[in-house]
Every structure is written in C-alpha cells, then in structure tokens.
Design a protein around this motif. Structure first.
Motif, PDB file in Angstrom:
ATOM      1  N   ALA A   1      31.415  55.076 -23.577  1.00 22.55           N
ATOM      2  CA  ALA A   1      30.641  56.274 -23.923  1.00 22.55           C
ATOM      3  C   ALA A   1      30.756  57.366 -22.869  1.00 22.55           C
ATOM      4  CB  ALA A   1      29.180  55.894 -24.125  1.00 22.55           C
ATOM      5  N   ASP A   2      30.899  57.000 -21.584  1.00 22.11           N
ATOM      6  CA  ASP A   2      30.941  57.978 -20.498  1.00 22.11           C
ATOM      7  C   ASP A   2      32.344  58.552 -20.390  1.00 22.11           C
ATOM      8  OD1 ASP A   2      30.585  59.543 -18.285  1.00 22.11           O
ATOM      9  OD2 ASP A   2      30.360  57.881 -16.867  1.00 22.11           O
ATOM     10  N   VAL A   3      32.638  59.551 -21.198  1.00 21.37           N
ATOM     11  CA  VAL A   3      33.991  60.085 -21.274  1.00 21.37           C
ATOM     12  C   VAL A   3      34.389  60.789 -19.977  1.00 21.37           C
ATOM     13  CG1 VAL A   3      33.390  62.344 -22.228  1.00 21.37           C
ATOM     14  CG2 VAL A   3      35.561  61.256 -22.874  1.00 21.37           C
ATOM     15  N   SER A   4      33.422  61.253 -19.184  1.00 20.34           N
ATOM     16  CA  SER A   4      33.752  61.918 -17.925  1.00 20.34           C
ATOM     17  C   SER A   4      34.439  60.975 -16.946  1.00 20.34           C
ATOM     18  CB  SER A   4      32.487  62.498 -17.283  1.00 20.34           C
ATOM     19  OG  SER A   4      31.603  61.456 -16.894  1.00 20.34           O
ATOM     20  N   ALA A   5      34.229  59.668 -17.109  1.00 16.33           N
ATOM     21  CA  ALA A   5      34.823  58.676 -16.207  1.00 16.33           C
ATOM     22  C   ALA A   5      36.153  58.140 -16.716  1.00 16.33           C
ATOM     23  CB  ALA A   5      33.850  57.516 -15.991  1.00 16.33           C
ATOM     24  N   TRP A   6      36.581  58.574 -17.877  1.00 20.10           N
ATOM     25  CA  TRP A   6      37.812  58.018 -18.455  1.00 20.10           C
ATOM     26  C   TRP A   6      39.036  58.161 -17.558  1.00 20.10           C
ATOM     27  CZ3 TRP A   6      38.659  58.403 -24.430  1.00 20.10           C
ATOM     28  CH2 TRP A   6      37.658  57.669 -25.073  1.00 20.10           C
ATOM     29  N   PRO A   7      39.250  59.312 -16.886  1.00 21.70           N
ATOM     30  CA  PRO A   7      40.440  59.385 -16.026  1.00 21.70           C
ATOM     31  C   PRO A   7      40.442  58.335 -14.918  1.00 21.70           C
ATOM     32  CG  PRO A   7      39.605  61.581 -16.482  1.00 21.70           C
ATOM     33  CD  PRO A   7      38.567  60.616 -16.990  1.00 21.70           C
ATOM     34  N   GLN A   8      39.262  57.882 -14.481  1.00 21.68           N
ATOM     35  CA  GLN A   8      39.196  56.838 -13.472  1.00 21.68           C
ATOM     36  C   GLN A   8      39.392  55.450 -14.069  1.00 21.68           C
ATOM     37  OE1 GLN A   8      38.629  56.706  -9.946  1.00 21.68           O
ATOM     38  NE2 GLN A   8      39.303  58.820 -10.105  1.00 21.68           N
ATOM     39  N   VAL A   9      38.949  55.262 -15.301  1.00 27.23           N
ATOM     40  CA  VAL A   9      38.993  53.932 -15.926  1.00 27.23           C
ATOM     41  C   VAL A   9      40.319  53.698 -16.646  1.00 27.23           C
ATOM     42  CG1 VAL A   9      37.924  52.423 -17.654  1.00 27.23           C
ATOM     43  CG2 VAL A   9      36.490  53.849 -16.171  1.00 27.23           C
ATOM     44  N   PHE A  10      40.774  54.701 -17.412  1.00 26.47           N
ATOM     45  CA  PHE A  10      41.931  54.523 -18.286  1.00 26.47           C
ATOM     46  C   PHE A  10      43.167  55.196 -17.700  1.00 26.47           C
ATOM     47  CE2 PHE A  10      38.485  54.523 -21.681  1.00 26.47           C
ATOM     48  CZ  PHE A  10      38.420  53.139 -21.710  1.00 26.47           C
ATOM     49  N   GLY A  11      44.203  54.417 -17.484  1.00 33.67           N
ATOM     50  CA  GLY A  11      45.422  54.936 -16.891  1.00 33.67           C
ATOM     51  C   GLY A  11      46.050  56.101 -17.633  1.00 33.67           C
ATOM     52  N   PRO A  12      46.180  56.065 -18.983  1.00 37.09           N
ATOM     53  CA  PRO A  12      46.837  57.173 -19.684  1.00 37.09           C
ATOM     54  C   PRO A  12      46.047  58.486 -19.663  1.00 37.09           C
ATOM     55  CG  PRO A  12      46.868  55.160 -21.009  1.00 37.09           C
ATOM     56  CD  PRO A  12      45.925  54.918 -19.871  1.00 37.09           C
ATOM     57  N   THR A  13      44.734  58.442 -19.426  1.00 39.56           N
ATOM     58  CA  THR A  13      43.910  59.653 -19.507  1.00 39.56           C
ATOM     59  C   THR A  13      43.991  60.441 -18.209  1.00 39.56           C
ATOM     60  OG1 THR A  13      42.367  58.495 -20.959  1.00 39.56           O
ATOM     61  CG2 THR A  13      41.615  60.572 -19.989  1.00 39.56           C
ATOM     62  N   VAL A  14      44.420  61.696 -18.306  1.00 45.31           N
ATOM     63  CA  VAL A  14      44.540  62.564 -17.134  1.00 45.31           C
ATOM     64  C   VAL A  14      43.257  63.352 -16.906  1.00 45.31           C
ATOM     65  CG1 VAL A  14      45.793  64.532 -16.156  1.00 45.31           C
ATOM     66  CG2 VAL A  14      47.043  62.747 -17.404  1.00 45.31           C
ATOM     67  N   HIS A  15      42.713  63.934 -17.970  1.00 42.48           N
ATOM     68  CA  HIS A  15      41.531  64.804 -17.820  1.00 42.48           C
ATOM     69  C   HIS A  15      40.833  64.906 -19.160  1.00 42.48           C
ATOM     70  CE1 HIS A  15      38.952  67.945 -16.332  1.00 42.48           C
ATOM     71  NE2 HIS A  15      39.422  68.838 -17.175  1.00 42.48           N
ATOM     72  N   VAL A  16      39.496  65.007 -19.125  1.00 41.02           N
ATOM     73  CA  VAL A  16      38.695  65.181 -20.334  1.00 41.02           C
ATOM     74  C   VAL A  16      37.647  66.250 -20.062  1.00 41.02           C
ATOM     75  CG1 VAL A  16      37.170  64.100 -22.022  1.00 41.02           C
ATOM     76  CG2 VAL A  16      38.994  62.753 -20.971  1.00 41.02           C
ATOM     77  N   GLU A  17      37.471  67.147 -21.025  1.00 38.08           N
ATOM     78  CA  GLU A  17      36.404  68.142 -20.943  1.00 38.08           C
ATOM     79  C   GLU A  17      35.529  68.037 -22.186  1.00 38.08           C
ATOM     80  OE1 GLU A  17      37.997  72.034 -20.358  1.00 38.08           O
ATOM     81  OE2 GLU A  17      38.503  71.646 -18.251  1.00 38.08           O
ATOM     82  N   VAL A  18      34.216  68.059 -21.994  1.00 38.03           N
ATOM     83  CA  VAL A  18      33.267  68.104 -23.102  1.00 38.03           C
ATOM     84  C   VAL A  18      33.057  69.568 -23.462  1.00 38.03           C
ATOM     85  CG1 VAL A  18      30.951  67.518 -23.904  1.00 38.03           C
ATOM     86  CG2 VAL A  18      32.157  65.966 -22.337  1.00 38.03           C
ATOM     87  N   LEU A  19      33.551  69.978 -24.619  1.00 37.14           N
ATOM     88  CA  LEU A  19      33.455  71.372 -25.045  1.00 37.14           C
ATOM     89  C   LEU A  19      32.073  71.694 -25.584  1.00 37.14           C
ATOM     90  CD1 LEU A  19      36.936  71.700 -26.802  1.00 37.14           C
ATOM     91  CD2 LEU A  19      36.329  72.204 -24.421  1.00 37.14           C
ATOM     92  N   ASP A  20      31.478  70.769 -26.329  1.00 32.26           N
ATOM     93  CA  ASP A  20      30.087  70.906 -26.745  1.00 32.26           C
ATOM     94  C   ASP A  20      29.551  69.528 -27.098  1.00 32.26           C
ATOM     95  OD1 ASP A  20      30.279  70.479 -29.781  1.00 32.26           O
ATOM     96  OD2 ASP A  20      31.668  72.135 -29.503  1.00 32.26           O
ATOM     97  N   GLU A  21      28.221  69.428 -27.099  1.00 36.14           N
ATOM     98  CA  GLU A  21      27.572  68.143 -27.297  1.00 36.14           C
ATOM     99  C   GLU A  21      26.209  68.378 -27.930  1.00 36.14           C
ATOM    100  OE1 GLU A  21      27.323  64.098 -24.627  1.00 36.14           O
ATOM    101  OE2 GLU A  21      27.073  66.027 -23.617  1.00 36.14           O
TER     102      GLU A  21
END
Length: 325
Positions: free
Chosen positions: A33-53
């Motif tokens: 659920a914590d998409v902000s941490a994906w670049p640290q957890v998931f190797g293929p993910t470089v960067h994620v931005e939440v555009l709206d929530e």
C-alpha cells in the motif's frame, strides 16, 4: 513462486504470480500500500509520484510511475483502489507506454493458517494492435518484474522489526545566492562532473526521452580507491528537481534512492538539498566492514560517505551559480 498464464479472451491475456511470505498479512499489505516506498522495496521501480488521492491517505490514488521493463525505463499513469479490510489493491493504467494498449491487475494478500501470508499478483494486458510480437515482449516484462517484485516483497517483509534499523533517510542543504536555473543546470549536466567535481573520476551519461538519464560513475574515496555505481535519474527541469535510483550499489547497501531539489527562498536566495534514502544489507555490511561490524556503525559510515560527496557537489554548485549571478 509460481507463474501461470491463461488468455481470458481473444484480446486480453492474464498472468498470475504467487509467493508465500513468512510475515503477518498486515505487514505485507502495508508494504504494498505504501507506494512512496516502492523504489526502495521493488528493484524495477525507479520513482513514483502520487498525483492525487481521495480521501488523503485513503482508498483511491492516481499515480505516475517510472520503472524498468525489458531493460528500458518506461513511465505511465495508473489508478489504484486500496481495500485494507480485504487486503487487496486493484490497479489500472490510465496512460500507457507503448507497446502496451491496456494493463491492469490486482494484489491479493491472503493470511495462511500457519502464520505465513500468500501474495497473489494478477495482471491483464493487451498489446497495441494485438501484435503477437509485442504481446510476447509485454509477457516477458510482466513475468520478469512480477518475479522480482514478489521476491523483493518477501525479503522486505521477512526483515520484520529489523527493517526499521536497516532503513533510514537523511539530507544536506546549502543556501545559494544565485539563480535556481544555474544550480539545477550544474546538477543536471552530470556529464561534466569529472571536470567539475574532485571525487568523480569518470562518468558516462546517456540521455533518454522524458528527462531520463542513465549514469555509470566512478567516485574516489578519501583513501584513493574507486567505487563504481550505476543509476537512473529522472529530471524535472520545470520544478528544478532530479530523482534517482542506484541500480548498482556498494556492498553494504541493498538499495539507495535520492533526490536533488532547488527551491527559491523569500530573500532571493535558493535552497539546494540532497536527499538520500538507504536500506542496508546485513550480510553486505559484514562482508564490507567485518564480521563484528554493527548496523549503527554501518549507518554512520554510509551517512558520512554519501553526505560528504553530496555536500561537495552542493558546494561546487553553489560556487558555479554564484559566479554566474
């Protein structure tokens, strides 16, 4: 981890990947659920931005994601629907990257009776023009990334409480009496760093589309030794910001992401900041620093090494911008 592929219709293809994780379902779901941490957890993910929530911190998210697929950096926007009660996360790409015509799926986190957790990752996709060759490329990327993500999720979740000690962030800042564009330009033109920065011995830079840069860099340590790192950078000239992820990290680290920001201040100066987020690798720490090395010692050494290089870069950016002021 078991993959299975079955077409649902003549147009859509489905994939399913699973993994069993030795951690509570709640902890596993939180990592997904914590998409902000994906670049640290998931190797293929470089960067994620939440555009709206909506609501803030709640169930519907609009995201922009940069990730590596079949060796190339792709970017797309997605919608996610989070259900913490059912422990599911549904996702659907809104703006795709060729050759993908449509892509969606779901994370399912299912508690097992023996205290473990079963994670199911589903994808459905279709290629542009229903091209079989493109579908094969997409299938390869989905399979490779799904396996990598589930392996990384299992590793992170099974660290348990130790993850809090392994994972940390820090930053260094400087106030600069110069133009934000000049500071950003110094940071953006990393191809010139070997002649501008004393700790950079060599740097190969390849510019791709959408502000993406690939860097292969050799840096000098105080003892004169060279350390090689490779990184993906995403540059946002309009906001004077650069985010990056190291693909090849020093032995003591399992992941390292960072960000350069240049922010105008009310007094006419700019504030330039280097941000780092690091996850230590316990085995790598023992290999690099010795069998008796503690995580606290590793944290201090990493903080000093990365902070020293970042501060050096900021000082030279400051001199460059102030000379041009």
């Amino acid at each position: 981890m078991a993959p299975a592929t079955t077409p649902s219709t003549a147009r859509d293809r489905l994939t399913e990947h699973t993994v069993t994780v030795g951690a509570p379902a709640a902890a596993v779901y939180d990592l997904i659920a914590d998409v902000s941490a994906w670049p640290q957890v998931f190797g293929p993910t470089v960067h994620v931005e939440v555009l709206d929530e909506a609501p803030p911190g709640g169930g519907e998210q609009h995201l922009r994601i940069w990730a590596i697929a079949n060796g190339q950096v792709r970017t797309w926007t997605s919608r996610r629907t989070l259900d913490p009660v059912a422990r599911t996360v549904r996702f659907r790409q809104v703006v795709t990257a060729a050759p993908v015509a449509s892509m969606g799926g779901e994370w399912r986190v299912e508690p097992a009776g023996d205290g473990t957790t079963r994670v199911v990752l589903l994808h459905d996709y279709r290629a542009v023009g229903d091209d079989p060759a493109a579908e094969e490329l997409i299938e390869q990327a989905v399979d490779r990334n799904s396996r990598a993500e589930l392996t990384a999720l299992k590793h992170a979740a099974e660290q348990g409480p130790d993850r809090a000690e392994l994972h940390f962030s820090f930053h260094d800042s400087l106030t600069i009496a110069g133009a934000a564009g000049d500071v950003y330009g110094f940071l953006d033109r990393a191809d010139l760093w070997p002649e501008r920065l004393p700790h950079v011995a060599r740097l190969d830079l390849v510019e791709e589309e959408n502000g993406v840069q690939r860097m292969d860099m050799d840096t000098r340590s105080p003892d004169g030794s060279l350390h090689n790192t490779t990184s993906i950078r995403v540059c946002f000239e309009e906001r004077h910001s650069i985010v990056y992820k190291q693909l090849k990290v020093p032995a003591a680290l399992s992941s390292h992401t960072g960000r350069w920001t240049v922010e105008p201040q009310d007094d006419g100066t700019v504030r330039a900041t280097s941000w780092h987020t690091v996850t230590l690798d316990p085995e790598g720490v023992r290999t690099a620093l010795g069998p008796d090395a503690t995580l606290a010692e590793a944290r201090a050494l990493v903080r000093k090494a990365l902070g020293t290089n970042s501060s050096t870069t900021l000082r030279h950016a400051k001199n460059y911008a102030e000379d041009h002021a």
